[in-house]
Scaffold this active site. Structure first.
Site, PDB file in Angstrom:
ATOM      1  CE  LYS B 241      43.384  32.865  29.114  1.00 19.65           C
ATOM      2  NZ  LYS B 241      44.069  31.795  29.437  1.00 19.65           N
ATOM      3  CD  GLU B 285      19.067  42.464  45.834  1.00 19.17           C
ATOM      4  OE1 GLU B 285      17.686  42.219  45.610  1.00 19.17           O
ATOM      5  OE2 GLU B 285      19.440  43.245  44.909  1.00 19.17           O
TER       6      GLU B 285
END
Lengths: 277, 412
Positions: B241, B285
């Site tokens: 998964k 940022e």
């Protein structure tokens, strides 16, 4: 509140460039496109009435984007015929012309038209020598002070990264080159400066650099102002991002590979989990 | 927890002397994992993989980078132009930082939604917050290295924050800079620390995993493992998964690198640092924007700095602020609403952080900041007392908890 005002000097934004048109709400949300866009700002007497907008289409945009090499080489001719009188192109070497399909001999010939400073000789003298393909394109001024002194105090910026260093990216160069016009009424343009509708603050130190037939193209293309703007913009876009074609074509292949791999992983996951249900 | 019998003689020989295969068997195969984990549980292992990508690409970049104010910018351009696949490595590293924060922020909000920070996983959560703090320090110093305009001015603004501290502030800033301004010594030490801290992060990640494996993963129902039927082995179920999730992640990651590598960056950082020219807009940022908004929301510099640090500090005590014994928001109808309001508030703060410090953004950031703290300091404690949870299911797999033998590691 002495510390506070110092703090605000660092953080706050000059009102002049504070407001700007936003490219996309989503882009703003993650704060990517905050730099000033040409033409933004609080309206002043100098704010142009109607800004000529250049939303150009470029061949290097899009998934399979690539540079128009012929146009980019013509742009190189424009650059060295006009821009290079004041602007440097620090990160561009003559050998890079090979990217624009220029044959090796021709590159040697172009390099040989220039002189660069050699290493000190045995007597310690630094003398000029003929440039070779591995040399960087020579800068017009020895240093910033020299550049400023002959340009009315303004230093012409290096153009290697101009296209990536402005918020309007590939449209910045054509906008500036196209933005010269008469100043609106009441807007004072100081002596030796020029009005440019696309420059932040609208007053620019650079004289309008291009006029029809400013240079002669080797391939016979007519050197109209619009043609030169297109070509030099293409060239500077290439210099700013020389690996764009490689990036896009490699990226496309990897994305396709990953998509297939991901589908297979999903099917495997379903198969593995089936035993549970 | 019986030791597995290995058939391969070499594996057997090694394992007898260094039980690495037993450990792998124990932590991956036997490790009981709730069977009902959804895809939001993919982001933990994903964060670990992104850390690996960052370390590997960073080591290669460091081989070609020059930490000197006169050469740093040029050396980055040389990486972009002349180093074989240098442009690719740099774009991986540059965008990897953004994706690292995307993954970790999703991982943390998952923890908030499903109450993964509650007993007995308080230390697990705290270690996660330590990782986030280290990531922020690392990302900040990494952004300085290309020595562009935003590098220089970001470093100036952020280091200057410490000058807000009374008396010792100025000394601390001088000490941080290694001089009287952001200069070559600053760049050198930032490079050194930027290289060091990721390994510190990796160390804390190991502790984070050790704490995780003590009581196992939380799950979408937020109830403890009651019986064997509630769990499945980590391998192969969650390895496959996680691999599928990794495939989805890498596809998006590569698409951004290929087609919008500078989208999450800032154009000003392609201008070499110039101490004499302040950019019109100094913006950190994107992943720092919510904290930046909190910093600017407070009109006093010292209290702004304190508020910003408090915004992270409050996460450390979150396990004790949330008094509700119910973990998952699924069974907390009121918390469910406040969770989404809080998420919206964080996004709003990020938006404010990107906006100029002028009306109406100042007021909006102040309200959003107030709400941010109110969520932790007022809403969560009160909800714990007054919220009426929905009935919890008896077990993860349904039915009575005593259907089969109790799981080996019943929590609490």
């Amino acid at each position: 509140m002495g510390t506070q005002s110092r703090f605000q000097h660092l953080l706050a934004v000059p009102a002049l460039v504070a407001k700007r048109t936003v490219q996309a709400g989503a882009a703003l949300l993650i704060g990517t496109s905050i730099a000033l866009a040409a033409g933004g700002g609080e309206p002043t007497v100098c704010t142009p009435k109607d800004v000529p907008h250049n939303d150009r289409h470029w061949g290097f945009q899009g998934v399979f984007g690539h540079y128009d090499k012929k146009a980019a080489f013509r742009g190189f001719e424009v650059f060295r015929g006009t821009c290079a009188a004041c602007h440097s192109l620090k990160y561009f070497t003559f050998r890079n012309l090979a990217d624009l399909d220029v044959p090796e001999d021709a590159i040697k010939g172009i390099a040989a038209e220039y002189e660069v400073m050699a290493e000190p000789n045995d007597d310690g003298e630094v003398l000029p020598r003929t440039a070779i393909p591995s040399d960087y394109f020579p800068s017009p001024f020895a240093n910033e002070k020299a550049a400023a002194s002959v340009n009315g105090g303004a230093v012409p910026p290096d153009l290697s990264l101009m296209v990536k260093a402005r918020a309007s990216f590939e449209n910045h160069v054509p906008n500036i080159l196209d933005g010269y016009m008469d100043a609106p009424e009441g807007c004072e343009v100081p002596e030796g400066k020029y009005y440019n509708a696309h420059y932040p603050g609208y007053i620019i130190s650079m004289a309008p650099p291009l006029a029809d037939d400013a240079i002669e193209y080797k391939d016979g293309t007519k050197a109209t102002k619009e043609q030169m703007i297109k070509d030099v913009s293409e060239f500077l876009a290439y210099v700013a991002e020389p690996k764009l074609e490689e990036r896009k074509s490699m990226g496309f292949k990897i994305v396709i590979f990953l998509l297939i791999l991901t589908v297979l992983l999903y099917l495997t996951k379903k198969q593995v989990w089936r035993k549970l249900h | 927890m019986s030791n597995p019998e290995f058939s391969n003689p070499i594996v057997k020989w090694v394992d007898y002397r260094l039980p690495i295969f037993s450990m792998m068997h124990h932590e991956l195969h036997e490790y009981p994992t709730p069977k009902n984990l959804n895809y939001w549980w993919n982001f933990g292992s994903l964060a670990g993989i992104v850390l690996g990508i960052m370390i590997v690409s960073g080591i290669v970049l460091a081989m070609n980078y020059t930490a000197h104010i006169d050469y740093a910018f040029d050396s980055v351009e040389r990486i972009m132009r002349d180093v074989n696949f240098g442009w690719l490595i740099r774009y991986i590293h540059m965008n990897g930082a953004s994706f690292f924060f995307i993954v970790v922020y999703i991982h943390m909000f998952r923890g908030l939604y499903y109450g993964s920070y509650k007993a007995p996983r308080e230390i697990l959560w705290i270690l996660g917050v330590v990782i986030m703090l280290l990531m922020m320090a690392t990302a900040f110093m990494g952004y300085v290295l290309p020595w562009g305009q935003m590098s220089f001015w970001g470093a100036t603004v952020i280091t200057n924050l410490f000058s807000a501290l009374p008396i010792i502030g100025e000394y601390i800033v001088t000490w941080l800079w290694g001089g009287f301004g952001v200069d070559n010594p600053t760049l050198n030490r930032f490079f050194s620390l930027h290289y060091l801290l990721p390994f510190a992060i990796a160390g804390v990640v190991i502790l984070h995993l050790a704490a995780l494996h003590q009581h196992g993963s939380n799950n979408p129902l937020g109830i403890d493992i009651k019986k064997k039927g509630d769990t499945i082995p980590f391998h192969p179920y969650y390895t496959i998964k996680d691999l599928f999730g990794l495939g989805v992640f890498l596809t998006i990651f590569v698409a951004v690198i290929a087609y919008a590598p500078n989208y999450m960056g800032h154009p000003d950082n392609y201008i070499p640092a110039n101490p004499l020219v302040t950019p019109s807009h100094i913006v950190p940022e994107w992943y720092f924007l919510p904290f930046y908004a909190i910093l600017r929301a407070v009109p006093d510099k010292l209290f702004g700095v304190l508020a910003m640090f408090a915004a992270i500090a409050v996460l450390f005590v979150l396990p004790w602020l949330d008094r509700s014994p119910i973990r998952s928001a699924k069974f907390r109808p009121v918390y469910f609403i406040f969770f989404w309001v809080f998420l919206a508030d964080c996004i709003l703060l990020g938006y404010c952080g990107a906006m100029p410090a002028e009306p109406p953004w100042v007021l909006i950031s102040q309200l959003a900041t107030a709400y941010y703290f109110a969520h932790f300091l007022v809403i969560l404690p009160i909800l714990g007392l007054y919220e009426r949870p929905v009935d919890l299911p008896l077990s993860i797999s349904g039915g009575s908890p005593d259907d089969d033998a109790p799981a080996a590691q019943a929590a609490e």
